[in-house]
Design a protein around this motif. Sequence first.
Motif, PDB file in Angstrom:
ATOM      1  N   HIS A   1       3.021 -23.915  -3.666  1.00 20.79           N
ATOM      2  CA  HIS A   1       3.773 -24.724  -4.417  1.00 20.79           C
ATOM      3  C   HIS A   1       4.634 -23.884  -5.451  1.00 20.79           C
ATOM      4  CE1 HIS A   1       1.804 -28.282  -2.889  1.00 20.79           C
ATOM      5  NE2 HIS A   1       0.609 -27.728  -3.232  1.00 20.79           N
ATOM      6  N   TRP A   2       4.678 -22.732  -5.124  1.00 15.99           N
ATOM      7  CA  TRP A   2       5.365 -21.737  -6.003  1.00 15.99           C
ATOM      8  C   TRP A   2       6.785 -22.191  -5.981  1.00 15.99           C
ATOM      9  CZ3 TRP A   2       3.971 -16.099  -4.153  1.00 15.99           C
ATOM     10  CH2 TRP A   2       2.919 -15.634  -4.742  1.00 15.99           C
ATOM     11  N   PRO A   3       7.505 -21.833  -6.983  1.00 18.47           N
ATOM     12  CA  PRO A   3       9.068 -22.317  -7.004  1.00 18.47           C
ATOM     13  C   PRO A   3       9.720 -21.430  -5.885  1.00 18.47           C
ATOM     14  CG  PRO A   3       8.453 -20.823  -8.971  1.00 18.47           C
ATOM     15  CD  PRO A   3       7.273 -21.204  -8.455  1.00 18.47           C
ATOM     16  N   HIS A   4      10.778 -21.852  -5.618  1.00 23.39           N
ATOM     17  CA  HIS A   4      11.797 -21.128  -4.492  1.00 23.39           C
ATOM     18  C   HIS A   4      12.371 -19.765  -4.947  1.00 23.39           C
ATOM     19  CE1 HIS A   4      11.614 -24.660  -1.862  1.00 23.39           C
ATOM     20  NE2 HIS A   4      12.118 -25.289  -2.755  1.00 23.39           N
ATOM     21  N   CYS A   5      12.207 -19.658  -6.153  1.00 26.51           N
ATOM     22  CA  CYS A   5      12.711 -18.314  -6.401  1.00 26.51           C
ATOM     23  C   CYS A   5      11.909 -18.028  -7.885  1.00 26.51           C
ATOM     24  CB  CYS A   5      14.205 -18.619  -7.074  1.00 26.51           C
ATOM     25  SG  CYS A   5      14.825 -16.740  -7.660  1.00 26.51           S
ATOM     26  N   GLY A   6      11.091 -16.997  -7.769  1.00 29.27           N
ATOM     27  CA  GLY A   6      10.041 -16.775  -8.725  1.00 29.27           C
ATOM     28  C   GLY A   6       9.700 -15.168  -8.980  1.00 29.27           C
ATOM     29  N   ILE A   7       8.937 -14.721  -9.771  1.00 24.38           N
ATOM     30  CA  ILE A   7       8.560 -13.384  -9.951  1.00 24.38           C
ATOM     31  C   ILE A   7       7.020 -13.323  -9.898  1.00 24.38           C
ATOM     32  CG2 ILE A   7       8.330 -11.321 -11.630  1.00 24.38           C
ATOM     33  CD1 ILE A   7      10.920 -12.202 -12.776  1.00 24.38           C
ATOM     34  N   THR A   8       6.452 -12.635  -8.891  1.00 20.57           N
ATOM     35  CA  THR A   8       5.125 -12.489  -8.771  1.00 20.57           C
ATOM     36  C   THR A   8       4.639 -10.998  -8.925  1.00 20.57           C
ATOM     37  OG1 THR A   8       4.769 -14.126  -6.877  1.00 20.57           O
ATOM     38  CG2 THR A   8       3.043 -12.547  -7.226  1.00 20.57           C
ATOM     39  N   GLU A   9       3.683 -10.681  -9.778  1.00 23.76           N
ATOM     40  CA  GLU A   9       3.661  -9.124 -10.110  1.00 23.76           C
ATOM     41  C   GLU A   9       2.291  -8.652  -9.562  1.00 23.76           C
ATOM     42  OE1 GLU A   9       4.533  -7.587 -14.147  1.00 23.76           O
ATOM     43  OE2 GLU A   9       5.525  -9.670 -14.604  1.00 23.76           O
ATOM     44  N   LEU A  10       2.176  -7.693  -8.863  1.00 21.71           N
ATOM     45  CA  LEU A  10       1.089  -7.023  -8.352  1.00 21.71           C
ATOM     46  C   LEU A  10       0.904  -5.500  -8.910  1.00 21.71           C
ATOM     47  CD1 LEU A  10       1.502  -7.559  -4.481  1.00 21.71           C
ATOM     48  CD2 LEU A  10       0.183  -9.088  -6.156  1.00 21.71           C
ATOM     49  N   VAL A  11      -0.093  -5.371  -9.693  1.00 22.62           N
ATOM     50  CA  VAL A  11      -0.566  -4.157 -10.551  1.00 22.62           C
ATOM     51  C   VAL A  11      -1.421  -3.421  -9.820  1.00 22.62           C
ATOM     52  CG1 VAL A  11      -1.199  -3.204 -12.673  1.00 22.62           C
ATOM     53  CG2 VAL A  11       0.312  -5.473 -12.399  1.00 22.62           C
ATOM     54  N   SER A  12      -1.437  -2.143  -9.518  1.00 15.02           N
ATOM     55  CA  SER A  12      -1.997  -1.209  -8.541  1.00 15.02           C
ATOM     56  C   SER A  12      -2.943  -0.397  -9.769  1.00 15.02           C
ATOM     57  CB  SER A  12      -1.443  -0.459  -7.847  1.00 15.02           C
ATOM     58  OG  SER A  12      -0.538   0.725  -8.544  1.00 15.02           O
TER      59      SER A  12
ATOM     60  N   ASP B   1       0.759  -1.274   0.117  1.00  9.59           N
ATOM     61  CA  ASP B   1       0.031   0.017   0.098  1.00  9.59           C
ATOM     62  C   ASP B   1       0.589   1.305   0.174  1.00  9.59           C
ATOM     63  OD1 ASP B   1      -2.141  -1.611  -0.002  1.00  9.59           O
ATOM     64  OD2 ASP B   1      -2.742  -1.399   2.074  1.00  9.59           O
ATOM     65  N   ASP B   2       2.014   1.376   0.727  1.00  8.31           N
ATOM     66  CA  ASP B   2       3.007   2.389   0.924  1.00  8.31           C
ATOM     67  C   ASP B   2       3.597   2.627  -0.587  1.00  8.31           C
ATOM     68  OD1 ASP B   2       4.401   4.478   2.062  1.00  8.31           O
ATOM     69  OD2 ASP B   2       6.092   3.210   2.336  1.00  8.31           O
ATOM     70  N   MET B   3       4.002   1.643  -1.141  1.00 14.38           N
ATOM     71  CA  MET B   3       4.494   1.705  -2.469  1.00 14.38           C
ATOM     72  C   MET B   3       3.692   2.373  -3.574  1.00 14.38           C
ATOM     73  SD  MET B   3       7.873   0.973  -2.359  1.00 14.38           S
ATOM     74  CE  MET B   3       7.789   1.619  -0.516  1.00 14.38           C
ATOM     75  N   CYS B   4       2.460   1.699  -3.619  1.00 14.65           N
ATOM     76  CA  CYS B   4       1.450   2.243  -4.343  1.00 14.65           C
ATOM     77  C   CYS B   4       0.982   3.745  -4.192  1.00 14.65           C
ATOM     78  CB  CYS B   4       0.204   1.697  -4.101  1.00 14.65           C
ATOM     79  SG  CYS B   4       0.311  -0.149  -4.899  1.00 14.65           S
ATOM     80  N   ALA B   5       1.120   4.307  -2.921  1.00 12.23           N
ATOM     81  CA  ALA B   5       0.804   5.471  -2.602  1.00 12.23           C
ATOM     82  C   ALA B   5       2.027   6.369  -2.922  1.00 12.23           C
ATOM     83  CB  ALA B   5       0.323   5.658  -1.156  1.00 12.23           C
ATOM     84  N   ARG B   6       3.306   5.892  -2.493  1.00 13.74           N
ATOM     85  CA  ARG B   6       4.488   6.869  -2.733  1.00 13.74           C
ATOM     86  C   ARG B   6       4.833   6.915  -4.427  1.00 13.74           C
ATOM     87  NH1 ARG B   6       8.632   4.891   1.045  1.00 13.74           N
ATOM     88  NH2 ARG B   6      10.074   6.206  -0.009  1.00 13.74           N
ATOM     89  N   PHE B   7       4.601   5.968  -5.048  1.00 20.57           N
ATOM     90  CA  PHE B   7       5.090   5.719  -6.660  1.00 20.57           C
ATOM     91  C   PHE B   7       4.030   5.108  -7.351  1.00 20.57           C
ATOM     92  CE2 PHE B   7       8.687   4.526  -3.545  1.00 20.57           C
ATOM     93  CZ  PHE B   7       9.390   5.481  -3.616  1.00 20.57           C
ATOM     94  N   PRO B   8       2.868   5.971  -7.437  1.00 17.18           N
ATOM     95  CA  PRO B   8       1.812   5.396  -8.196  1.00 17.18           C
ATOM     96  C   PRO B   8       1.970   4.885  -9.552  1.00 17.18           C
ATOM     97  CG  PRO B   8       1.841   7.796  -7.896  1.00 17.18           C
ATOM     98  CD  PRO B   8       2.844   7.179  -7.080  1.00 17.18           C
ATOM     99  N   ARG B   9       2.796   5.413 -10.355  1.00 14.63           N
ATOM    100  CA  ARG B   9       3.191   4.919 -11.831  1.00 14.63           C
ATOM    101  C   ARG B   9       4.497   4.079 -11.825  1.00 14.63           C
ATOM    102  NH1 ARG B   9      -0.235   9.107 -11.937  1.00 14.63           N
ATOM    103  NH2 ARG B   9      -1.873   9.142 -13.137  1.00 14.63           N
ATOM    104  N   ALA B  10       5.174   3.871 -10.868  1.00 17.27           N
ATOM    105  CA  ALA B  10       6.414   3.236 -10.932  1.00 17.27           C
ATOM    106  C   ALA B  10       6.596   1.794 -10.822  1.00 17.27           C
ATOM    107  CB  ALA B  10       7.276   3.806  -9.849  1.00 17.27           C
ATOM    108  N   THR B  11       7.575   1.238 -11.562  1.00 20.41           N
ATOM    109  CA  THR B  11       7.691  -0.238 -11.063  1.00 20.41           C
ATOM    110  C   THR B  11       8.694  -0.513  -9.979  1.00 20.41           C
ATOM    111  OG1 THR B  11       7.417  -0.753 -13.620  1.00 20.41           O
ATOM    112  CG2 THR B  11       8.619  -2.552 -12.340  1.00 20.41           C
ATOM    113  N   ILE B  12       8.260  -1.060  -8.846  1.00 23.37           N
ATOM    114  CA  ILE B  12       9.113  -1.155  -7.683  1.00 23.37           C
ATOM    115  C   ILE B  12       9.367  -2.913  -7.781  1.00 23.37           C
ATOM    116  CG2 ILE B  12       9.315  -1.104  -5.335  1.00 23.37           C
ATOM    117  CD1 ILE B  12       8.941   1.631  -6.801  1.00 23.37           C
TER     118      ILE B  12
END
Length: 140
Positions: free
Chosen positions: A129-140, A100-111
């Motif tokens: 069951h996710w892999p031990h190392c992976g990428i999950t994307e949350l889009v605000s 929530d903090d990142m979305c508020a501070r950087f509304p159009r940034a990729t963090i």
Amino acid sequence: AMADGSAGDAGLSTDGHALAGAVAATIAERDAHAVYTSPLRRARETADHIATALALDVVVDARLREKTNWGDVEGESFDEFLARWPRSPSAAPRLASFVDDMCARFPRATIIAVTHGGIVDDLLGGHEHWPHCGITELVS
């Protein structure tokens, strides 16, 4: 304690460094603005790979820390840790606060946020069951 004396704050293995390098290569194509990491060593080392690929600094944020970590309780065996591990009701709200903090501070940034599977699973649920190392994307 671990053989290197670091208790539960182990760094990446050789395979872990290879996985982090592969993730960094994938993420390097993104136009990211910042890299945040959990203070735990394995996350910081992963973030270092990513930040180097992106020519960015790493910012440590304790809200990204795993819900609990082997080594947090002195003298605790790994079996005792596993018995305690699922019980951390504050983990999901802590990670949600970061998002929530990142979305508020950087509304159009990729963090980029480097964290741990347990706390992500607590927030999003059903991803054991996710892999031990992976990428999950949350889009605000």
